[in-house]
Design a protein around this motif. Structure first.
Motif, PDB file in Angstrom:
ATOM      1  N   GLN B 366      -9.388 -37.825  35.814  1.00  0.00           N
ATOM      2  CA  GLN B 366      -8.841 -36.119  37.002  1.00  0.00           C
ATOM      3  C   GLN B 366      -7.835 -37.051  38.037  1.00  0.00           C
ATOM      4  O   GLN B 366      -7.133 -35.869  38.720  1.00  0.00           O
ATOM      5  CB  GLN B 366     -10.385 -36.017  37.930  1.00  0.00           C
ATOM      6  N   GLU B 368      -5.184 -38.918  37.520  1.00  0.00           N
ATOM      7  CA  GLU B 368      -4.427 -38.542  36.198  1.00  0.00           C
ATOM      8  C   GLU B 368      -3.105 -37.402  35.692  1.00  0.00           C
ATOM      9  O   GLU B 368      -2.620 -36.829  36.118  1.00  0.00           O
ATOM     10  CB  GLU B 368      -4.234 -39.888  35.626  1.00  0.00           C
ATOM     11  N   TYR B 369      -4.348 -36.499  35.784  1.00  0.00           N
ATOM     12  CA  TYR B 369      -4.350 -35.906  35.174  1.00  0.00           C
ATOM     13  C   TYR B 369      -3.559 -34.609  36.916  1.00  0.00           C
ATOM     14  O   TYR B 369      -2.557 -33.666  36.262  1.00  0.00           O
ATOM     15  CB  TYR B 369      -5.990 -34.613  34.705  1.00  0.00           C
ATOM     16  N   LEU B 370      -4.309 -34.490  37.912  1.00  0.00           N
ATOM     17  CA  LEU B 370      -3.938 -33.736  38.939  1.00  0.00           C
ATOM     18  C   LEU B 370      -1.874 -34.450  38.976  1.00  0.00           C
ATOM     19  O   LEU B 370      -1.277 -33.635  39.372  1.00  0.00           O
ATOM     20  CB  LEU B 370      -4.182 -34.477  40.223  1.00  0.00           C
ATOM     21  N   MET B 371      -1.899 -36.029  38.846  1.00  0.00           N
ATOM     22  CA  MET B 371      -0.649 -36.394  39.007  1.00  0.00           C
ATOM     23  C   MET B 371       0.119 -35.521  37.806  1.00  0.00           C
ATOM     24  O   MET B 371       1.430 -36.126  38.544  1.00  0.00           O
ATOM     25  CB  MET B 371      -0.995 -37.882  39.271  1.00  0.00           C
ATOM     26  N   ARG B 373       1.198 -32.963  36.931  1.00  0.00           N
ATOM     27  CA  ARG B 373       0.955 -31.491  37.589  1.00  0.00           C
ATOM     28  C   ARG B 373       2.142 -31.756  39.181  1.00  0.00           C
ATOM     29  O   ARG B 373       2.343 -31.284  40.379  1.00  0.00           O
ATOM     30  CB  ARG B 373      -0.198 -30.917  38.386  1.00  0.00           C
ATOM     31  N   GLY B 374       2.281 -33.387  39.827  1.00  0.00           N
ATOM     32  CA  GLY B 374       3.218 -33.441  40.740  1.00  0.00           C
ATOM     33  C   GLY B 374       2.398 -33.756  41.709  1.00  0.00           C
ATOM     34  O   GLY B 374       3.090 -33.292  42.847  1.00  0.00           O
ATOM     35  N   ILE B 375       1.405 -33.662  41.516  1.00  0.00           N
ATOM     36  CA  ILE B 375       0.531 -34.119  42.983  1.00  0.00           C
ATOM     37  C   ILE B 375       0.211 -35.426  43.816  1.00  0.00           C
ATOM     38  O   ILE B 375       0.055 -36.675  42.215  1.00  0.00           O
ATOM     39  CB  ILE B 375      -0.800 -33.650  43.175  1.00  0.00           C
ATOM     40  N   SER B 376       0.866 -36.192  44.789  1.00  0.00           N
ATOM     41  CA  SER B 376       0.713 -37.619  44.509  1.00  0.00           C
ATOM     42  C   SER B 376      -0.859 -38.259  44.305  1.00  0.00           C
ATOM     43  O   SER B 376      -1.644 -37.666  44.573  1.00  0.00           O
ATOM     44  CB  SER B 376       1.345 -37.646  45.951  1.00  0.00           C
ATOM     45  N   VAL B 383      -7.757 -33.895  46.639  1.00  0.00           N
ATOM     46  CA  VAL B 383      -8.097 -32.978  46.450  1.00  0.00           C
ATOM     47  C   VAL B 383      -9.657 -33.343  45.340  1.00  0.00           C
ATOM     48  O   VAL B 383     -10.456 -32.100  46.125  1.00  0.00           O
ATOM     49  CB  VAL B 383      -7.005 -32.039  45.797  1.00  0.00           C
ATOM     50  N   ILE B 384     -10.042 -34.242  44.669  1.00  0.00           N
ATOM     51  CA  ILE B 384     -10.628 -34.281  43.857  1.00  0.00           C
ATOM     52  C   ILE B 384     -12.387 -34.987  45.280  1.00  0.00           C
ATOM     53  O   ILE B 384     -13.017 -33.479  45.011  1.00  0.00           O
ATOM     54  CB  ILE B 384     -10.827 -35.102  42.746  1.00  0.00           C
ATOM     55  N   GLY B 387     -13.298 -31.035  47.122  1.00  0.00           N
ATOM     56  CA  GLY B 387     -13.737 -30.494  45.592  1.00  0.00           C
ATOM     57  C   GLY B 387     -15.633 -31.052  45.327  1.00  0.00           C
ATOM     58  O   GLY B 387     -15.990 -30.114  45.662  1.00  0.00           O
ATOM     59  N   PHE B 388     -15.435 -32.439  45.554  1.00  0.00           N
ATOM     60  CA  PHE B 388     -16.883 -33.737  45.137  1.00  0.00           C
ATOM     61  C   PHE B 388     -17.431 -32.876  46.764  1.00  0.00           C
ATOM     62  O   PHE B 388     -18.826 -32.371  46.321  1.00  0.00           O
ATOM     63  CB  PHE B 388     -16.592 -34.896  45.237  1.00  0.00           C
ATOM     64  N   LYS B 405     -10.359 -32.435  56.426  1.00  0.00           N
ATOM     65  CA  LYS B 405      -9.378 -33.409  55.197  1.00  0.00           C
ATOM     66  C   LYS B 405      -8.758 -34.125  55.354  1.00  0.00           C
ATOM     67  O   LYS B 405      -8.351 -35.387  54.517  1.00  0.00           O
ATOM     68  CB  LYS B 405      -8.507 -32.117  54.752  1.00  0.00           C
TER      69      LYS B 405
END
Lengths: 245, 416
Positions: B366, B368-371, B373-376, B383-384, B387-388, B405
């Motif tokens: 998860q 790496e997936y967001l990374m 998208r250009g998210i550090s 973020v995860i 969300g959790f 946050k």
């Protein structure tokens, strides 16, 4: 035309298994390339390696993007440089909505109305407040991936099997979205490039590709006009193409 | 007219009998260490709180401007310093200290210590024998205030035991939202907070109750909470703990007595430093066609220990349905999480009870997936994690939301 991506003698393994065996490739700015290949040939591994996922271990060779050696850069750094990927099977991220991710990706570049309009065009406005990929159908996943890329706006788009799991009705929508993403719906060339993986070639009915390659047993074989290649595959099969090269 | 002396005398006797009785779970606290008594003066408005107290209150979800609140109740140490109903809601609800309510309404005998047994343990005994107010909130029949009532139970002194007894009554067909912030003005305070909360949701009523706890390293907390829900009533409970605590043990319960009543618990626990946290939720399904849902999310960082419990107890002969979802993430190899779900069907032959419990890391896939998208990496984990934790709680001030946050971001970074 200026070169955007160059791959030199790329050897890649996954879990100690050799997947790519000396791939060489070059893509210019604005060029769209289609990659054909049977299951297990290394298509997905190739674009995942280009994107920098650590599971794909580069054993030999180099990857250059916009003139910079990115072989040792991580996924985030490559995304920052302008690469983006549409997954075939992305993970589900529960509790994080599609809207939230789009807001973060857009980083203020696109206003709320802008991405809502994109979502509407992709028939995804009802999915914005759902968990990312949580319970999405095959077609919804593809459209969600493309929506995220439309907001991310990468210069090099890597798209893994856009037609898999998508019904006929939605393939048109996916094709239109790819064209929109690549700026093909606009007269002015936005210089975006793409590698699109296809198993069936259906996507060629919707997307105008410049070049086609077959990847077979970890090597690139046959390059040329994508429609010619597709008809060769239909006539001789992948193995036939591999043997005649 | 106050409640009867006979009843009061009876509960005092029962309390006296258990004043040394340890709780069934959680570390024992030597209450004799916390014997200071501190009274505070009243304030005209919430701006009148000291800077430290105001900041602490805001961090516990209190809207100091009272713009989006139907009323407020503020207690500092052992004094009620402020209570107010916004003009638009006068005649629709009432807010006062429980002490005042007990002297005003003789019928309160039917509510006071009727959900929680006074002789449960030494903490319930302490709350009765050394009661220091608490809030009484009642929303009148069929009234549905648009904004929540806020209550803040603040500890500003040292070595005190704040022993509050809260009562909320949602009359027939009424709806009420309550945000309670329990917090400390000084981060180095030593002490204990004991909070008895008895909630009554009458026929067709709805109570949305959010409790935000913001404690510190040397503070013990022992809430005792119970809700009785009548037919077609609904009780929603959000509990959030995002700051360290010396020890916290609570096991709030909802008793679904009426047919078609329902309860939903949403518990968010963030274990920091060497916090000892033992939090559960219990839903007792007594009426027919009752529904229960309990969701718990726990993150244990540093050297914290979290017990995340959940009980679903079916007692009805009719149909009932309840589900328990209990998940945990460990951010440190010195932290511990115990997930303890329990399902009990007591002669409830038509009951459908289920649970899922899991403890595992944030999936690298998860991140790496967001990374991609250009998210550090740091932001992706944050973020995860947010969300959790499922932090989508209505009426939480934006400032608090941002702070939550930031806490997640800081601790998630350590976990990388």
């Amino acid at each position: 035309m200026q070169e955007m991506l160059r791959v030199e003698d790329l050897w890649v393994s996954v879990d100690e298994r050799q997947i790519l065996k000396g791939v060489n490739l070059s893509i210019n700015y604005g060029e769209v390339l289609v990659l054909f290949g049977p299951n297990g040939a290394g298509k997905t591994s190739f674009i995942m390696t280009l994107m920098g996922f650590p599971k794909y271990v580069v054993e030999q060779g180099r990857i250059y993007f916009k003139g910079e050696d990115i072989t040792n850069k991580d996924v985030y750094e490559r995304a920052q440089l302008g690469m983006g990927v549409s997954f075939q099977r992305p993970p589900t991220v529960r509790g994080v909505t599609l809207r939230k991710i789009i807001e973060i990706i857009s980083d203020g570049r696109i206003n709320k109305e802008g991405f809502v309009e994109y979502a509407e065009r992709l028939n995804l406005s009802g999915h914005l407040d759902r968990g990312l990929n949580d319970g999405f159908s095959g077609g919804e996943i593809k459209r969600s991936e493309l929506l995220q890329l439309m907001v991310q706006r990468p210069d090099m788009v890597l798209i893994d099997e856009p037609e898999s799991g998508v019904d006929l009705e939605n393939i048109t929508l996916v094709g239109e979205a790819i064209n929109m993403l690549l700026g093909k719906d606009k007269v002015k060339d936005p210089k975006r490039s793409a590698i699109i993986i296809t198993h069936t070639g259906y996507i060629l009915d919707y997307v105008n590709a410049d070049k086609g390659y077959i990847i077979f047993e970890g090597k690139l074989i046959c390059g040329g006009d994508p429609r010619d290649i597709l008809s060769e595959i239909k006539r001789h099969g992948y193995r036939g193409c591999a043997e005649c090269r | 007219m106050s409640i009867s002396k006979i009843y009061l005398s009876d509960i005092r006797v029962r309390a006296e009998r258990v004043k040394d009785k340890k709780a069934a779970i959680g570390p024992d606290i030597d209450l004799s260490r916390y014997s200071e008594h501190i009274e505070r003066g009243r304030i005209e408005n919430l701006e009148g709180l000291s800077r430290q107290a105001k900041e602490a209150a805001v961090m516990a979800g209190i809207d100091v401007k009272e713009e989006v609140r139907s009323g407020s109740y503020i207690q500092v140490d052992h004094s009620v310093v402020y209570e107010r109903i916004n003009k638009a809601y006068e005649g629709k609800l009432e807010i006062m200290s429980t002490t005042e309510a007990l002297s005003k309404y003789d019928w309160l005998e039917e509510y006071y210590w009727r959900v929680i047994p006074v002789d449960q343990d030494k903490y319930t005994a302490q709350a009765e024998l050394n009661m220091t107010h608490g809030y009484f909130i009642r929303v009148f029949p069929h009234q549905k205030p648009e904004y929540p009532v806020q209550a803040c139970l603040l500890v500003a002194g040292n070595y005190i035991s704040q022993n509050v007894h809260n009562i909320i009554i949602v009359e027939e067909g009424a709806e009420l939202q309550v945000i309670t912030g329990c917090t400390l003005a000084k981060r180095d305070a030593e002490g204990v907070h004991i909070g008895i909360s008895e909630f009554f949701v009458k026929k067709g009523g709805k109570l949305f109750f959010t409790m935000i706890h913001s404690w510190a390293d040397n503070f013990h907390v022992r809430p005792r909470t119970g809700a009785i829900v009548e037919e077609d009533g609904a009780f929603f409970s959000n509990y959030v703990l995002l700051k360290p605590v010396k020890s916290l043990q609570m096991f709030p319960a909802a008793y679904l007595k009426g047919d078609r009543s329902s309860a939903k618990f949403n518990t968010i626990l963030y274990g920091l430093k060497d916090s000892y946290i033992d939090v559960g939720s219990r839903i007792v399904l007594e009426g027919e066609d009752t529904r229960g849902e309990s969701t718990a999310r726990a993150i244990a960082a540093d050297e914290s220990v979290i017990y995340s419990r959940g009980d679903l107890i079916a007692k009805t002969r009719g149909y009932c349905l309840a589900h328990l979802d209990c998940r945990g993430i460990l951010f440190s190899n010195k932290a511990k999480i115990y997930a303890i779900p329990q399902l009990v069907s007591d002669g409830a032959i038509k009951a459908e009870l289920s649970h899922e419990a899991s403890i595992g890391p944030i999936a690298e896939e998860q991140v790496e997936y967001l990374m991609s998208r250009g998210i550090s990496r740091e932001d992706a984990v944050s973020v995860i994690t947010s969300g959790f934790l499922n932090l989508d709680i209505p009426f939480i001030p934006e400032f608090l939301d941002r702070n939550i946050k930031e806490v997640i971001k800081a601790t998630a970074k350590e976990a990388l």
